[in-house]
Enzyme design. Sequence first.
Site, PDB file in Angstrom:
ATOM      1  N   SER A 168       3.414  16.999  17.272  1.00 51.80           N
ATOM      2  CA  SER A 168       4.159  18.189  17.661  1.00 51.80           C
ATOM      3  C   SER A 168       3.353  19.432  17.302  1.00 51.80           C
ATOM      4  O   SER A 168       2.221  19.581  17.750  1.00 51.80           O
ATOM      5  CB  SER A 168       5.542  18.157  17.018  1.00 51.80           C
ATOM      6  OG  SER A 168       6.401  19.097  17.610  1.00 51.80           O
ATOM      7  N   ASP A 264      10.122  14.820  27.222  1.00 47.36           N
ATOM      8  CA  ASP A 264       9.657  15.802  26.246  1.00 47.36           C
ATOM      9  C   ASP A 264       9.201  17.051  27.001  1.00 47.36           C
ATOM     10  O   ASP A 264       8.478  16.943  28.001  1.00 47.36           O
ATOM     11  CB  ASP A 264       8.476  15.191  25.466  1.00 47.36           C
ATOM     12  CG  ASP A 264       8.079  15.970  24.228  1.00 47.36           C
ATOM     13  OD1 ASP A 264       8.110  17.217  24.262  1.00 47.36           O
ATOM     14  OD2 ASP A 264       7.694  15.328  23.240  1.00 47.36           O
ATOM     15  N   HIS A 294      11.196  13.813  22.632  1.00 47.91           N
ATOM     16  CA  HIS A 294      10.328  14.264  21.550  1.00 47.91           C
ATOM     17  C   HIS A 294      10.705  13.554  20.245  1.00 47.91           C
ATOM     18  O   HIS A 294      11.881  13.410  19.912  1.00 47.91           O
ATOM     19  CB  HIS A 294      10.494  15.780  21.390  1.00 47.91           C
ATOM     20  CG  HIS A 294       9.456  16.429  20.547  1.00 47.91           C
ATOM     21  ND1 HIS A 294       8.140  16.541  20.930  1.00 47.91           N
ATOM     22  CD2 HIS A 294       9.537  17.009  19.324  1.00 47.91           C
ATOM     23  CE1 HIS A 294       7.462  17.174  19.997  1.00 47.91           C
ATOM     24  NE2 HIS A 294       8.283  17.456  19.010  1.00 47.91           N
TER      25      HIS A 294
END
Length: 320
Positions: A168, A264, A294
């Site tokens: 991320s 995502d 995600h």
Amino acid sequence: MALGIDEQVLEQMAPLFAALGDVEPTPVGDVATRRATGHRMFDIVAARRAPVAGVETRQYTMTAADGAEVDLTWYQRSGVAGPGSAALYLHGGGMIFALEHVGALYDLVVREYVAASGVPMLMVDYRVAPEHPHPTPVEDCYGALVWLAGHAAELGVDPARVAVMGDSAGGGLAAAVSLLARDRNGPAIAQQVLIYPMLDDRPHPPDSSLEPFLTWTYDDNVTGWRALLGEVAGTDGTPAYAAPARAEDLSGLPATYIDVGDLDIFRDEDITYARRLAAAGVPTELHVYPGCPHAFEALARDADVSRRVLTDRVRRLQLL
């Protein structure tokens, strides 16, 4: 055929969201509420995982570029000589979560990678926005790479066999560290492992087919980038070392692994970055996992697709 979530992922995420209860949408820019909610969620996820045996840690500090002291944690298998390789691990958190908010989970995450791969890891408690906007987070991360290279002999590491890895926001920072190392003639990076990386500050038009499945929302993303960049976010003034998707030249970067779920909001920017890396002559491996939002492998640890993605990441680490 319409996008849909993997059934096992959905089944395993359900108890987590039941434990969290109903959470009202958080306005753009509200970092404090996001931290409180996220801290609670990460602690719940961590509490549901078993302890990881056979991994020991050592604590260090480094002096950052601005003179601040930044904490580092070195993870390695207990009582076993290392393989000579190592990875710098950069945790996720949307540029706004520090280890004080997410550390319970990331301690387990890094221990699991080390136990499974045998590759030692250094995790840096980099400073986060908005208290510490760009360039502090990426400079802390780059400083940790320099520290690792400088202490390679002490740690039993071959400085030519070091990876940068992150998920991320940490994946975006890992990509930026690779750019900095190339442009500053810094420490060698053998490969970059980018896990659903946060790469592009330019806001995406919301996709209604994704919105029912998002665990990191469009509003969350705008909040993170604005915290990091202020008024520059989304404009032509954004530097590539903050948002690596802005880099015009991707040649000369290390061999790259990228994975992302198709539910995502980072999916398209990650695919584009992988395509551009390959076009620039960088050996690039890309995986797009259907039915996965995600952080799916953290939220649904035992789903078949989570086991597959973790196996692929460990395989890449063992190539070092």
